[in-house]
Design an enzyme around this catalytic site. Structure first.
Site, PDB file in Angstrom:
ATOM      1  N   CYS A   1     -28.503  24.086 -51.370  1.00 18.84           N
ATOM      2  CA  CYS A   1     -27.586  25.221 -51.419  1.00 18.84           C
ATOM      3  C   CYS A   1     -26.440  24.968 -50.437  1.00 18.84           C
ATOM      4  O   CYS A   1     -26.635  25.040 -49.216  1.00 18.84           O
ATOM      5  CB  CYS A   1     -28.354  26.491 -51.060  1.00 18.84           C
ATOM      6  SG  CYS A   1     -27.320  27.882 -50.553  1.00 18.84           S
TER       7      CYS A   1
ATOM      8  N   CYS B   1     -25.726  27.614 -47.773  1.00 26.56           N
ATOM      9  CA  CYS B   1     -26.745  27.675 -46.717  1.00 26.56           C
ATOM     10  C   CYS B   1     -26.437  26.643 -45.631  1.00 26.56           C
ATOM     11  O   CYS B   1     -26.595  26.897 -44.443  1.00 26.56           O
ATOM     12  CB  CYS B   1     -28.141  27.401 -47.280  1.00 26.56           C
ATOM     13  SG  CYS B   1     -28.607  28.536 -48.598  1.00 26.56           S
TER      14      CYS B   1
END
Lengths: 123, 635
Positions: free
Chosen positions: A43, A46
C-alpha cells in the site's frame, strides 16, 4: 523519548488479543497493508504515512500503547467481508485511530502532520 | 455607466458599481445615474448609514469615496494602482443614496468633497492631501499592515453558524480562531464541538425520530406479510449509544475540519474585556486574551427553565434527553414548541407513556390549523394532552434512574389544579440566547433585553461596526441550521472575499419531525391574511391517504395538504403546508419552486409522480372558499 509501548501484530485475531492485553490503557492503532520480505508494504499510502505517524508519536502521552497492525495481503484487504472491515468498520488503509473513540484519520489524512499530532495529543 | 477598469497593476474593487447594486442602499433597489437628491435622513437612518460607513472604513485597507466622472478621483485611483495597492471604491454618483453618504462622510471627516480617502482607518483627505502624503512618505507608513491584532477573525461559538463562517474565512486566507465552550446543563450534561444541531438538536433528534418510525414500520409490516412471533421491545440504551457514537464522530469531524483549514480552536468561554479583545477561560479556569480585527458572535441558545420549585433539580431538557443514561419511562413534556412535540412524538413512538402540558397554543408562530392537525396525529399515537395548564411545582417522590416525580399544575383559566406522577419531566418551553456574561455591554453591542437576542442589519452587523452575529442568537431571523450556515458563509465572503451577496431569509422551508411530519415554506394562513387580506387569498387544500397506509389500515383523513395563493399576483404560492409521511423530503423541492416564483397554474401544469404523496400538489382543486368537503369516506 515519549513513554509509549509499541506492539507489532498481524491479522485481526492478533490485533484483538493485543487490545485485550492492554485493557485500561489508551491504545492507538495504525493499520497498514502487510509488508513483504524486504519490509515494503503493497500500500503506497501506508508507506508514505508511516514516517509522519512515527514523528507524531513523539507527542503521545506517557503510558500509551501503540499497536502497529499489518492487515494482510492486498486481495484479503480488498475483500469487503474481511474482519477488519466488518468488525472494526475500517474502510481504508492506512488508518490511524484511538481505540474505543471516534477519533480516527483515514488515508491522506494520515499524511498531514498537524492532524496526526492532534490525534495523538488529544486529551 | 461604470468606467472601464483602471489602468495599472492591480484591479481596484468597486463596492458601489458591481452589477449596479449598491452595498449601502436598501436591498432590492437598483442604482441609477443619480439626480441630485435632497437629504431627508431621519436620525435613525443617519445612524445606520454612519455605522455602515464606519464598517466599510474599518474593514478595508484603503477606501476611496469617489465619483466616476471626477478627474481628481481618477488621479488618486491611478496612484494606488501604480503602488500595487488594492482599493475599495464607492462611486457616490452610482449609488442612489450618494448624497446622503457624502453628507454623513462630511460629518465624520469635516470634508464634503470627493475623492475622500481612508488608509487603514486613518482619514487621509482629498486628492491633494493624498499626493502630499505620498511625497512625504506618510502614505507608505500608513499603508503598512497593521500588526496589532492576533487574528483577522475570532468567532465566539462553534456551532452551525460559527463553524461555517470560520471555515469560509480560513479558506479565503485569513487567520481565524473559534472559541467554543459548553457550560454543563443543570443535570451535568455537556458535549463537544459542533453546537446544538450536532449534539443536542437536529442530528440526534432525527435519529430518534427514525427509531420511532421503524417501530411503526414493524407494526405495519405484519399487514404486508411479515411474520414474527416474538414481542418487539425497544432498548433505550442501544439507541442512545448508537446516537452518541455518531455524534462523537461528528464532533471529531468538526475538529478535523478546523485543523485542516488551520483554524485555531480553543475549548474556552469567550468574553469581551475591551474593544477588539476577548478573554478566553477554559474548563480549568485558565485565562488567555486574544485580539482580532473582527468578531462574530454565534453563541446560540440553551433551554429555558420554568423558575418553579424543583425545575433545575429534577427536570431534564433536550440538552439531557439524547444522552440520558436510562430510559425516561413515563414522561411529562412541558411546552408546545416543535422541540416539545418532536420529543413527545418519538418517545411515544418508542412505546413510552407521554403527556404534553400546554399553556396555550401548539407551535406558536406556525400555521395554527396545521398545528392542531399535528396535535391530533399525536393524540392518535396515544399522547395525552393537558391543555391550558402550567406546572407550579415539581417534587421528587422517589430517587432512581428514572425516579418518580410529582408535578402540580394550575389551570390558566381558573383555580383548578391537577397533579400527576411521572418518571421524567422534560421541559421544552423555549430557549434563551447566550448573550449574557460575554461582555457585550463592555463594548456596546446592543441586545434585546427581553429575550437576549441580537438585532443586526442585513449584513449581520451589530451596533458595533467590527462585531457581527449569526445563527439562533439573531433577532427576528429563523432559528435553523441551514440559515445559520448560509449567513455565516456569506458573511465571511463579504468581509474577506470582496463579495456582496446577503443572506436571503425569505421563504425558508422548515419541517417539524413528529412521527407524522409537518413541512412548510412561506406564510401561515394567519400571516398571509394579515399581509394580503383574506379576500385576496385563495387556499387550495385536500386530505390524502398515502398508498402505503391503505394496506396498513391507517387513518385516511390524517394527512393534509394546502397551498395559499395570492390572487393579486397570478395566484403566486405564498404558503406551502403538508402534514404527511416524508414531509421533510417533499418540502425541499417545493421550496426551490417557490424561489422560482411558483404559481397555482405552474403546479397544475406539472405532471405528478404516481403513486406518491407529493403528487397531490399537482391536482389540488378544492378551495376553502368553495366550502366543499374534502374528507375521505370509508376505510
Amino acid at each position: 523519548m515519549a513513554g509509549y509501548k509499541e506492539v507489532s501484530v498481524a491479522g485481526y485475531e492478533d490485533f484483538m488479543q493485543a487490545v485485550e492485553q492492554h485493557n485500561g490503557k489508551t491504545v492507538f492503532a495504525y493499520f497498514s497493508g502487510s509488508k513483504d520480505a524486504e519490509g515494503k508494504s503493497w500500500c503506497p499510502d501506508c508507506v508514505q504515512a508511516e514516517p509522519v505517524v512515527r514523528e507524531g508519536l513523539k507527542h503521545v502521552g506517557e503510558g500509551c500503547v501503540f499497536i502497529y497492525c499489518q492487515v494482510g495481503e492486498k486481495p484479503y484487504w480488498k475483500d469487503p467481508n474481511n474482519d477488519f472491515r466488518k468488525k472494526l468498520k475500517l474502510t481504508a488503509v492506512p488508518t490511524l485511530l484511538k481505540y474505543g473513540t471516534p477519533h480516527k484519520l483515514v488515508e491522506s489524512e494520515c499524511l498531514q502532520a498537524n492532524l496526526v499530532e492532534m490525534l495523538f495529543s488529544e486529551d | 455607466m461604470s468606467p472601464g477598469p483602471v489602468r495599472g497593476a492591480t484591479p481596484n474593487r468597486r463596492l458601489g458599481s458591481v452589477r449596479g447594486v449598491s452595498v449601502l442602499s436598501p436591498p432590492g433597489r437598483r442604482a441609477r445615474p443619480s439626480a441630485p437628491e435632497t437629504s431627508r435622513l431621519s436620525s435613525a437612518a443617519r445612524e445606520e448609514l454612519r455605522r455602515r460607513l464606519l464598517g466599510l472604513i474599518e474593514g478595508h485597507r484603503v477606501v476611496i469615496f469617489s465619483k466616476s466622472y471626477c478627474p481628481h478621483s481618477a488621479r488618486v485611483k491611478e496612484l494606488f494602482s501604480s503602488l500595487g495597492v488594492e482599493c475599495n471604491i464607492l462611486e457616490l454618483d452610482q449609488v442612489d443614496n450618494g448624497a446622503s453618504v457624502q453628507e454623513v462622510l462630511s460629518e465624520i471627516t469635516h470634508q464634503n468633497t470627493v475623492p475622500n480617502i481612508f488608509v487603514n482607518k486613518v482619514h487621509v483627505g482629498g486628492c491633494d492631501r493624498t499626493f502630499q502624503a505620498h511625497q512625504s512618505g506618510l502614505l507608505q507608513k500608513l499603508l503598512q499592515e497593521d500588526p496589532a491584532y492576533d487574528y483577522d477573525l475570532i468567532v465566539i461559538g462553534g456551532g452551525s453558524g460559527g463553524l461555517a463562517c470560520a471555515q469560509e474565512a480560513a479558506v479565503l486566507g485569513r487567520k481565524v480562531m473559534v472559541l467554543d465552550f459548553v457550560a454543563p446543563s443543570p443535570q451535568g450534561t455537556s458535549w463537544g464541538l459542533g453546537g446544538t444541531c450536532v449534539n443536542v438538536g437536529c442530528v440526534p433528534k432525527k435519529l430518534m425520530h427514525q427509531a420511532a418510525l421503524l417501530g411503526q414500520a414493524l407494526t405495519d409490516s405484519r399487514r404486508f406479510g411479515w411474520e414474527f412471533s416474538q414481542q418487539v421491545k425497544h432498548n433505550w440504551g442501544t439507541l442512545t449509544e448508537a446516537v452518541q457514537t455518531h455524534v462523537g464522530s461528528l464532533n471529531w469531524g468538526c475538529r478535523l475540519s478546523l485543523r485542516e483549514k488551520a483554524v485555531a480552536y480553543v475549548n474556552a468561554h469567550g468574553e469581551f474585556v475591551e474593544h477588539h479583545k476577548v478573554k478566553a477561560t477554559n474548563g480549568k479556569g485558565q485565562k488567555t486574551c486574544y485580539t482580532a480585527a473582527k468578531f462574530v458572535i454565534a453563541t446560540g441558545e440553551r433551554p429555558r427553565y420554568l423558575g418553579i420549585q424543583g425545575d433545575k433539580e429534577y427536570c431534564i431538557t433536550s440538552d439531557d434527553l439524547f444522552s440520558l443514561p436510562y430510559c425516561p419511562g413515563a414522561t411529562l413534556v412541558v411546552g408546545a414548541s416543535y422541540v416539545a412535540l418532536e420529543c413527545a412524538g418519538f418517545l411515544a413512538g418508542l412505546g413510552l407513556e407521554v403527556t404534553v402540558m400546554v399553556r396555550s397554543v401548539l407551535l406558536r408562530g406556525f400555521d395554527q390549523e396545521m398545528a392542531e392537525r399535528l396535535g391530533s396525529s399525536l393524540e392518535r399515537l396515544g399522547v395525552r394532552f393537558l391543555r391550558k395548564f402550567v406546572p407550579v411545582a415539581v417534587l421528587q417522590l422517589e430517587k432512581g434512574s428514572p425516579g418518580r416525580l410529582k408535578v402540580v399544575a394550575r389551570s390558566t383559566e381558573g383555580p383548578e389544579t391537577v397533579e400527576g406522577v411521572y418518571n421524567t419531566v422534560l421541559l421544552a418551553i423555549g430557549r434563551d440566547s447566550c448573550t449574557k456574561g460575554i461582555g457585550l455591554e463592555k463594548i456596546g453591542v446592543k441586545i434585546n433585553e427581553k429575550n437576549g437576542r441580537i438585532p443586526v442589519n442585513d449584513m449581520e452587523q451589530t451596533t458595533v461596526p467590527y462585531v457581527y452575529a449569526v445563527g439562533d442568537v439573531l433577532e427576528g431571523k429563523p432559528q435553523l441550521t441551514p440559515v445559520a450556515m448560509q449567513a455565516g458563509k456569506l458573511l465571511a465572503r463579504r468581509l474577506f472575499g470582496g463579495r456582496l451577496e446577503k443572506c436571503d431569509y425569505v421563504n425558508v422551508p422548515t419541517v417539524v419531525f413528529t412521527p407524522l411530519e409537518y413541512g412548510c415554506c412561506g406564510l401561515s394562513e394567519e400571516r398571509a391574511a394579515q399581509e394580503y387580506q383574506r379576500e385576496n387569498l385563495e387556499v387550495y387544500h385536500t386530505v390524502f391517504w398515502p398508498l402505503e397506509w391503505t394496506v396498513a389500515c391507517r387513518d385516511n383523513n390524517a394527512c393534509y395538504a394546502k397551498i395559499i395563493c395570492n390572487k393579486l399576483d397570478n395566484e403566486r404560492v405564498i404558503g406551502f403546508h403538508i402534514l404527511g409521511p416524508n414531509a421533510g423530503e417533499i418540502t425541499q423541492g417545493f421550496a426551490a419552486a417557490m424561489k422560482c416564483g411558483l404559481t397555482k397554474r405552474l403546479l397544475d401544469d406539472t405532471v405528478g409522480i404516481h403513486p406518491t404523496c407529493a403528487e397531490v400538489f399537482t391536482t389540488l382543486e378544492i378551495t376553502k372558499s368553495s366550502g366543499l368537503d374534502i374528507m375521505q369516506k370509508g376505510c
